[in-house]
Scaffold this active site. Structure first.
Site, PDB file in Angstrom:
ATOM      1  N   ASP A  24       0.857  -1.185   0.000  1.00 37.23           N
ATOM      2  CA  ASP A  24       0.000   0.000   0.000  1.00 37.23           C
ATOM      3  C   ASP A  24       0.893   1.235   0.000  1.00 37.23           C
ATOM      4  O   ASP A  24       1.615   1.489   0.964  1.00 37.23           O
ATOM      5  CB  ASP A  24      -0.850  -0.060   1.275  1.00 37.23           C
ATOM      6  CG  ASP A  24      -2.068   0.823   1.219  1.00 37.23           C
ATOM      7  OD1 ASP A  24      -2.038   1.832   0.502  1.00 37.23           O
ATOM      8  OD2 ASP A  24      -3.052   0.503   1.924  1.00 37.23           O
ATOM      9  N   ASP A  82      -2.723   4.691  -2.563  1.00 44.97           N
ATOM     10  CA  ASP A  82      -3.647   5.395  -1.682  1.00 44.97           C
ATOM     11  C   ASP A  82      -4.107   6.722  -2.309  1.00 44.97           C
ATOM     12  O   ASP A  82      -3.278   7.470  -2.834  1.00 44.97           O
ATOM     13  CB  ASP A  82      -2.869   5.676  -0.381  1.00 44.97           C
ATOM     14  CG  ASP A  82      -3.735   6.204   0.733  1.00 44.97           C
ATOM     15  OD1 ASP A  82      -4.634   5.474   1.181  1.00 44.97           O
ATOM     16  OD2 ASP A  82      -3.503   7.348   1.170  1.00 44.97           O
ATOM     17  N   GLU A 131      -6.807   3.731  -5.314  1.00 46.08           N
ATOM     18  CA  GLU A 131      -7.943   4.162  -4.503  1.00 46.08           C
ATOM     19  C   GLU A 131      -8.358   5.540  -4.998  1.00 46.08           C
ATOM     20  O   GLU A 131      -7.586   6.489  -4.932  1.00 46.08           O
ATOM     21  CB  GLU A 131      -7.554   4.240  -3.026  1.00 46.08           C
ATOM     22  CG  GLU A 131      -8.770   4.522  -2.162  1.00 46.08           C
ATOM     23  CD  GLU A 131      -8.450   5.146  -0.810  1.00 46.08           C
ATOM     24  OE1 GLU A 131      -9.280   5.042   0.096  1.00 46.08           O
ATOM     25  OE2 GLU A 131      -7.376   5.751  -0.650  1.00 46.08           O
ATOM     26  N   HIS A 154     -10.523  -1.176   5.505  1.00 44.79           N
ATOM     27  CA  HIS A 154     -10.186  -0.647   6.827  1.00 44.79           C
ATOM     28  C   HIS A 154     -10.777   0.738   7.087  1.00 44.79           C
ATOM     29  O   HIS A 154     -10.580   1.286   8.160  1.00 44.79           O
ATOM     30  CB  HIS A 154      -8.659  -0.606   6.956  1.00 44.79           C
ATOM     31  CG  HIS A 154      -8.058   0.333   5.964  1.00 44.79           C
ATOM     32  ND1 HIS A 154      -7.939   0.012   4.614  1.00 44.79           N
ATOM     33  CD2 HIS A 154      -7.595   1.596   6.086  1.00 44.79           C
ATOM     34  CE1 HIS A 154      -7.418   1.041   3.967  1.00 44.79           C
ATOM     35  NE2 HIS A 154      -7.194   2.018   4.837  1.00 44.79           N
ATOM     36  N   ASP A 155     -11.441   1.320   6.101  1.00 41.17           N
ATOM     37  CA  ASP A 155     -12.067   2.641   6.273  1.00 41.17           C
ATOM     38  C   ASP A 155     -13.586   2.561   6.347  1.00 41.17           C
ATOM     39  O   ASP A 155     -14.246   3.579   6.527  1.00 41.17           O
ATOM     40  CB  ASP A 155     -11.730   3.555   5.077  1.00 41.17           C
ATOM     41  CG  ASP A 155     -10.252   3.884   4.982  1.00 41.17           C
ATOM     42  OD1 ASP A 155      -9.589   3.970   6.030  1.00 41.17           O
ATOM     43  OD2 ASP A 155      -9.764   4.052   3.844  1.00 41.17           O
TER      44      ASP A 155
HETATM   45  C1  GLC Z   1      -6.973   6.366   2.346  1.00 42.44           C
HETATM   46  C2  GLC Z   1      -6.718   5.286   3.361  1.00 42.44           C
HETATM   47  C3  GLC Z   1      -7.073   5.827   4.704  1.00 42.44           C
HETATM   48  C4  GLC Z   1      -6.174   6.999   4.993  1.00 42.44           C
HETATM   49  C5  GLC Z   1      -6.262   8.050   3.888  1.00 42.44           C
HETATM   50  C6  GLC Z   1      -5.124   9.024   3.975  1.00 42.44           C
HETATM   51  O1  GLC Z   1      -8.306   6.711   2.240  1.00 42.44           O
HETATM   52  O2  GLC Z   1      -7.413   4.138   3.028  1.00 42.44           O
HETATM   53  O3  GLC Z   1      -6.987   4.859   5.712  1.00 42.44           O
HETATM   54  O4  GLC Z   1      -6.516   7.593   6.207  1.00 42.44           O
HETATM   55  O5  GLC Z   1      -6.185   7.478   2.612  1.00 42.44           O
HETATM   56  O6  GLC Z   1      -3.912   8.414   3.674  1.00 42.44           O
END
Ligand code: GLC
Length: 552
Positions: free
Chosen positions: A96, A197, A248, A322-323
């Site tokens: 990641d 990310d 993402e 995880h979010d």
């Molecule tokens: C993404 C991650 C999250 C994080 C954010 C900032 O959304 O999945 O957990 O807090 O990016 O890096």
């Protein structure tokens, strides 16, 4: 070569997965020790959330050093052991990479703050609009202004996330080079994939006040985003055709995803989009309490499925990470239909066109944390919004209720391995409390029960390997007007797959609109089904996966 369309990815949040040394934090050795469990499930890749050196303000999404492993998670030798053990089992590791921002403790940012111009230009520093007025009115995704004042320069720096996560300046070619170098470093360690990310936020556009929203329209899918991704691809992971990538994409658009995840675009293998998980928001506002909108959920999924197919682009398909809150708690049932609803939700996702992602514990039907006190929360976003909600006039009880629904900590409670102390996660005191329902929701219990959610997921993964129509088939929405049933068809050569899911806790009569002759049931979540030639009387949360060969 593993075909990502035939693959399933299992996401591990190492901090909450398995603690091998009793300090209350999960670690890399913990992942190695549990590889056989993942092998048993049948996943092809493990996506590991960040374990790099970090102050952990955002649980590792604030990276201080991309080349070293945080000692709390282990050592480079342990990582190499994990990579070798995974390889032996035919499992690829996906790392990641957090490149929209670094931690404020990263060496680059420290040098920037010390006034080194080279490194100041690695970040986004701007003059305010006047004394005490930041450059723009943009809001941080974790609450408050997205700008932090630095007195020594009389300037502000941009942080779309926490104040300890300054945004990188991708318009600086030196930044882009450094990032390629980091990716190549991990490729040499034998890594087989990357998740990037919030990668669609890296190209900032105009720095202007947003009169309509929180600023996202100025930096989301920004002006040079496709160029930067193509360049990253060319200079790093694109050199190895075996590597799988997923981006993402925060608040993205379909048009941009046609390119991010498009065949022949040389950007990424696939994309995560989140529109289907905003159906229990009000607009973009997540910190609210409203029932989810089932029709909207269907509409969004179908739109993304059909449009991405039309443009030969590939989706990652998922409910959980995880979010996100736990899906059984969100769209299913924690009560009498816990098992049926968890299996139904799994079916709904795994039959879609795209690569399915499973988040640790989802395959056990783990539920939301059920925290009652703010002292149980750890997540920076939740803690900030607990304050913000009260500043807006909500009582602390109401704020806690909302956190109980939407907090990211719902997903982050320790993995439930068995019904022993701390769910078998740690010998010590866990960094975040274990969900008390580990006494009946845990891996050990499910591995002993052929009818468990775990084995159902395993079956879904195996079916993807066995039937090309699941991996490659075209998608065709069905029962679009139905207020209770989510159904779709997939077709590939002479194969047909029909997936039917009742999303509610009461029965419904479903009419197929065509003859179901010749279909066999590949998988269902009840012992028997009332399937007839023209439909079925679906039981609460019932799902069916049907298959036939045309002409048979
Ligand atoms: C993404 C991650 C999250 C994080 C954010 C900032 O959304 O999945 O957990 O807090 O990016 O890096």
């Amino acid at each position: 070569m593993t075909d990502f369309k035939k693959s399933v990815v299992y996401e591990i949040y190492p901090k909450s997965f398995y603690d091998s040394d009793g300090d209350g934090l999960g670690d890399i050795r913990g992942v190695t020790e549990k590889l056989d469990y993942i092998k048993e499930l049948g996943a092809d890749y493990i996506w590991l959330t960040p374990f790099f050196v970090s102050p952990q303000n955002d649980n590792g999404y604030d990276v201080e050093d991309y080349y070293h492993i945080d000692p709390r998670y282990g050592t480079m030798e342990e990582f190499e052991e994990l990579a070798a053990a995974a390889r032996e089992r035919g499992i690829g590791l996906m790392l990641d990479m957090v490149f929209n921002h670094t931690s404020s403790r990263h060496e680059w940012f420290r040098k920037a703050l010390a006034g080194d111009e080279k490194y100041k230009n690695f970040y986004i520093f701007k003059k305010g609009k006047g004394p005490g007025i930041p450059p723009t009115n943009w809001e941080s995704k974790f609450g408050g202004s997205a700008w932090e004042y630095v007195e020594a320069f009389d300037e502000y720096y941009l942080h779309l996330f926490d104040v300890s996560q300054p945004d990188l300046n991708w318009d600086n070619p030196q930044v882009r080079e450094e990032i390629q170098k980091i990716v190549r470093f991990w490729m040499e360690k034998g890594v087989k994939g990357f998740r990037f990310d919030v990668v669609n936020l890296i190209s900032k556009g105009e720095f202007a006040d947003d009169e309509e929203g929180d600023g996202r329209r100025f930096y989301t899918d920004g002006p040079n985003i496709h160029q930067y991704l193509k360049e990253l691809n060319e200079g790093s992971f694109g050199m190895d055709p075996e590597i799988v990538t997923v981006g993402e994409m925060s608040s993205t658009s379909l048009e941009n995803c046609y390119r991010y995840g498009g065949e022949g675009e040389n950007e990424l293998s696939m994309v995560f989009s989140f529109h289907h998980l905003k159906v229990d928001f009000v607009g973009n506002e997540k910190w609210v309490m409203v029932p989810y909108d089932f029709r909207k959920l269907k509409e969004i999924i179908f739109q993304w499925q059909t449009k991405m197919e039309e443009h030969r682009a590939w989706n990652a398909v998922f409910w959980c990470n995880h979010d996100q809150p736990r899906v059984v708690s969100r769209f299913g049932d924690e009560g009498p239909y816990w098992k049926e609803s968890a299996k139904m939700l799994a079916t709904a996702i795994h039959g879609l066109r795209g690569t399915p992602y499973i988040f640790q514990g989802e395959e056990l039907g783990m539920t939301n944390a059920g925290f009652r006190s703010i002292s149980q929360y750890r997540d920076v976003e939740s803690l900030n919004h607990y304050q913000i909600l009260q500043e807006k006039g909500l009582s602390s009880d109401n704020a806690l209720q909302i956190l109980g629904i939407h907090s990211r900590d719902n997903a982050r409670t320790p993995m439930q391995w068995n019904d022993g102390r701390q769910a078998g996660f740690t010998e010590g005191e866990p960094w975040i409390e274990v969900n008390p329902n580990y006494r009946y929701i845990n891996a050990q219990t499910e591995l002993r029960d052929e009818d468990s959610i775990f084995y159902y997921y395993r079956r879904l993964i195996a079916l993807r390997k066995q039937y090309d129509v699941i991996a490659y088939g075209d998608i065709c929405p069905a029962a679009e007007e139905d207020a209770q049933v989510f159904a779709y068809k997939r077709t590939w050569k002479d194969e047909e797959l029909l997936v039917i899911c009742n999303f509610y806790g009461w029965p419904v009569s479903w009419k197929s609109g065509e003859s179901l002759k010749g279909y066999e049931i590949l998988l269902g979540n009840y012992g028997e089904s009332s399937l007839e030639e023209n439909g079925a009387m679906l039981k609460p949360y019932e799902s069916l996966m049907l298959y036939r060969k045309r002409g048979e």
